[in-house]
Design a protein around this motif. Structure first.
Motif, short mmCIF file in Angstrom:
data_model
loop_
_atom_site.label_atom_id
_atom_site.label_comp_id
_atom_site.label_asym_id
_atom_site.label_seq_id
_atom_site.Cartn_x
_atom_site.Cartn_y
_atom_site.Cartn_z
N LEU A 1 58.53 50.66 51.59
CA LEU A 1 57.53 49.36 51.40
C LEU A 1 56.34 50.10 51.52
N PHE A 2 55.98 50.85 52.62
CA PHE A 2 54.50 51.35 52.42
C PHE A 2 53.90 52.34 51.63
N LEU A 3 54.85 53.21 51.06
CA LEU A 3 54.57 54.22 49.93
C LEU A 3 54.62 53.42 48.70
N TYR A 4 55.63 52.24 48.52
CA TYR A 4 55.48 51.74 47.30
C TYR A 4 53.84 50.87 47.24
N GLY A 5 53.72 50.35 48.41
CA GLY A 5 52.17 49.60 48.50
C GLY A 5 51.03 50.60 48.10
N ILE A 6 51.16 51.87 48.79
CA ILE A 6 50.29 52.79 48.51
C ILE A 6 50.09 53.37 47.03
N TYR A 7 51.34 53.58 46.41
CA TYR A 7 51.31 54.13 45.08
C TYR A 7 50.73 52.73 43.92
N ASN A 8 51.16 51.54 44.29
CA ASN A 8 50.89 50.54 43.48
C ASN A 8 49.68 49.50 43.77
N GLY A 9 49.27 49.79 45.18
CA GLY A 9 48.18 48.85 45.40
C GLY A 9 46.86 49.81 45.79
N PHE A 10 46.82 50.49 46.71
CA PHE A 10 45.63 51.09 47.22
C PHE A 10 45.18 52.08 46.62
N LEU A 11 46.16 53.13 45.81
CA LEU A 11 45.49 54.16 44.89
C LEU A 11 44.90 53.54 43.80
N PRO A 12 45.47 52.59 42.88
CA PRO A 12 44.97 52.04 41.76
C PRO A 12 43.52 51.37 42.01
N ALA A 13 43.64 50.61 43.46
CA ALA A 13 42.34 49.82 43.68
C ALA A 13 41.27 50.70 44.16
N GLY A 14 41.52 51.69 44.80
CA GLY A 14 40.57 52.79 44.98
C GLY A 14 39.95 53.45 44.01
N THR A 15 40.85 53.65 43.03
CA THR A 15 40.28 54.62 41.59
C THR A 15 39.46 53.41 40.83
N LYS A 16 39.90 52.18 40.72
CA LYS A 16 39.11 51.16 39.86
C LYS A 16 37.76 51.07 40.43
N ILE A 17 37.74 51.03 41.83
CA ILE A 17 36.29 50.56 42.35
C ILE A 17 35.41 51.91 42.06
N GLY A 18 36.12 53.05 42.28
CA GLY A 18 35.15 54.40 42.12
C GLY A 18 34.81 54.44 40.74
N GLU A 19 35.59 54.03 39.74
CA GLU A 19 35.21 54.01 38.48
C GLU A 19 34.23 53.14 38.04
N PHE A 20 34.22 51.99 38.66
CA PHE A 20 33.29 50.93 38.38
C PHE A 20 31.73 51.26 38.99
N PHE A 21 31.85 51.67 39.99
CA PHE A 21 30.49 52.33 40.62
C PHE A 21 29.97 53.50 40.08
N GLY A 22 30.88 54.26 39.79
CA GLY A 22 30.65 55.66 39.14
C GLY A 22 30.25 55.47 37.65
N ASP A 23 30.66 54.60 37.00
CA ASP A 23 30.02 54.08 35.63
C ASP A 23 28.79 53.68 35.42
N SER A 24 28.78 52.44 36.01
CA SER A 24 27.54 51.56 36.04
C SER A 24 26.44 51.23 37.25
N ARG A 25 26.92 51.84 38.39
CA ARG A 25 26.51 51.44 39.70
C ARG A 25 26.14 52.55 40.50
N GLU A 26 25.87 53.54 39.80
CA GLU A 26 25.63 54.93 40.47
C GLU A 26 24.50 55.15 41.85
N ASN A 27 23.74 53.95 41.57
CA ASN A 27 22.67 53.82 42.59
C ASN A 27 23.15 52.95 44.10
N LEU A 28 24.38 52.72 43.76
CA LEU A 28 24.99 52.14 44.99
C LEU A 28 26.01 52.78 45.66
N LEU A 29 26.40 53.92 45.05
CA LEU A 29 27.49 55.02 45.48
C LEU A 29 27.39 55.20 47.03
#
Length: 241
Positions: A57-85
């Motif tokens: 359950l933990f690894l399934y949650g990591i692969y389908n929850g935490f990893l995509p969430a962290g990546t999307k947050i990083g892409e958002f700030f890296g793409d248009s909010r670099e001053n907030l990084l």
């Protein structure tokens, strides 16, 4: 993402491959040497079964929850909010460490082992601020394209100097803390966020710039805990904490 058989089956196989050798080793040891009573074996194998389920359950949650969430947050700030990084890196590093189970276990064990002289809250806040600062430095590394070696080499050289200056009781704690902070929260969320930032940030290389965060996070508590040890050493020793 819904819990599907196709999605969770690879995780089940991964967990089985991980724990099956340990179970086989214990079973052989039980037959040849331990000879534990059946009642104890039932409890033990039940615990192993729950451990396997929890890992799945933990690894399934990591692969389908935490990893995509962290990546999307990083892409958002890296793409248009670099001053907030940099401030975002600091805040998320602080929150991830406060939520890290292994960090809280370490802090509790330090307080118990020192008979309360090193308070768990002191250790928790020290480790959280250390990781937060180095997560912010990692974001600055991506933004300003600072070579990784320019940060990590002086950091470890500084840590070697602190070995000679800090209270000896803090040396082992410092290096164990480096492992404790690199738990599932940091590895799954902060690393994926750094890779997401490097992927979206113009001019950054996801491989060269996105990785290295975990090494930075592992170094952070080593330096900060030994700095705490230096302060305590020159203020009367551990019993004055």
């Amino acid at each position: 993402m819904s819990l599907s058989i196709g999605g969770i089956l690879p995780v089940i196989l991964e967990v089985i491959q991980s724990i099956a050798p340990l179970i086989i080793f214990f079973t052989v040891f039980q037959i040849l040497y331990l000879k534990l009573p059946p009642s104890q074996l039932v409890k033990l194998y039940t615990g192993l079964a729950f451990t396997a389920i929890g890992l799945i359950l933990f690894l399934y949650g990591i692969y389908n929850g935490f990893l995509p969430a962290g990546t999307k947050i990083g892409e958002f700030f890296g793409d248009s909010r670099e001053n907030l990084l940099i401030p975002i890196g600091f805040i998320l590093g602080l929150l991830a460490t406060l939520a890290e189970p292994s960090v809280r276990v370490l802090c509790y064990q330090v307080e118990v082992s020192s008979n309360g002289y090193i308070r768990s809250n002191l250790m928790l806040y020290t480790l959280s601020l250390a990781v937060a600062l180095f997560a912010a430095i990692t974001m600055a590394k991506i933004v300003y394209r600072i070579p990784f070696l320019y940060i990590i080499v002086p950091g470890y050289l500084f840590a070697l100097v602190l070995l000679w200056l800090c209270d000896r009781d803090f040396i082992g704690i410092a290096f164990d803390a480096g492992g404790a902070v690199t738990g599932p929260m940091a590895v799954s969320f902060l690393m994926s966020m750094a890779v997401g930032v490097a992927t979206a940030y113009e001019g950054a290389d996801p491989v060269a710039d996105g990785f290295g965060l975990i090494a930075m996070i592992a170094l952070a508590p080593i330096i900060f805990v030994m700095l705490l040890g230096v302060y305590i050493r020159f203020n009367g020793g551990i019993r004055n904490v």
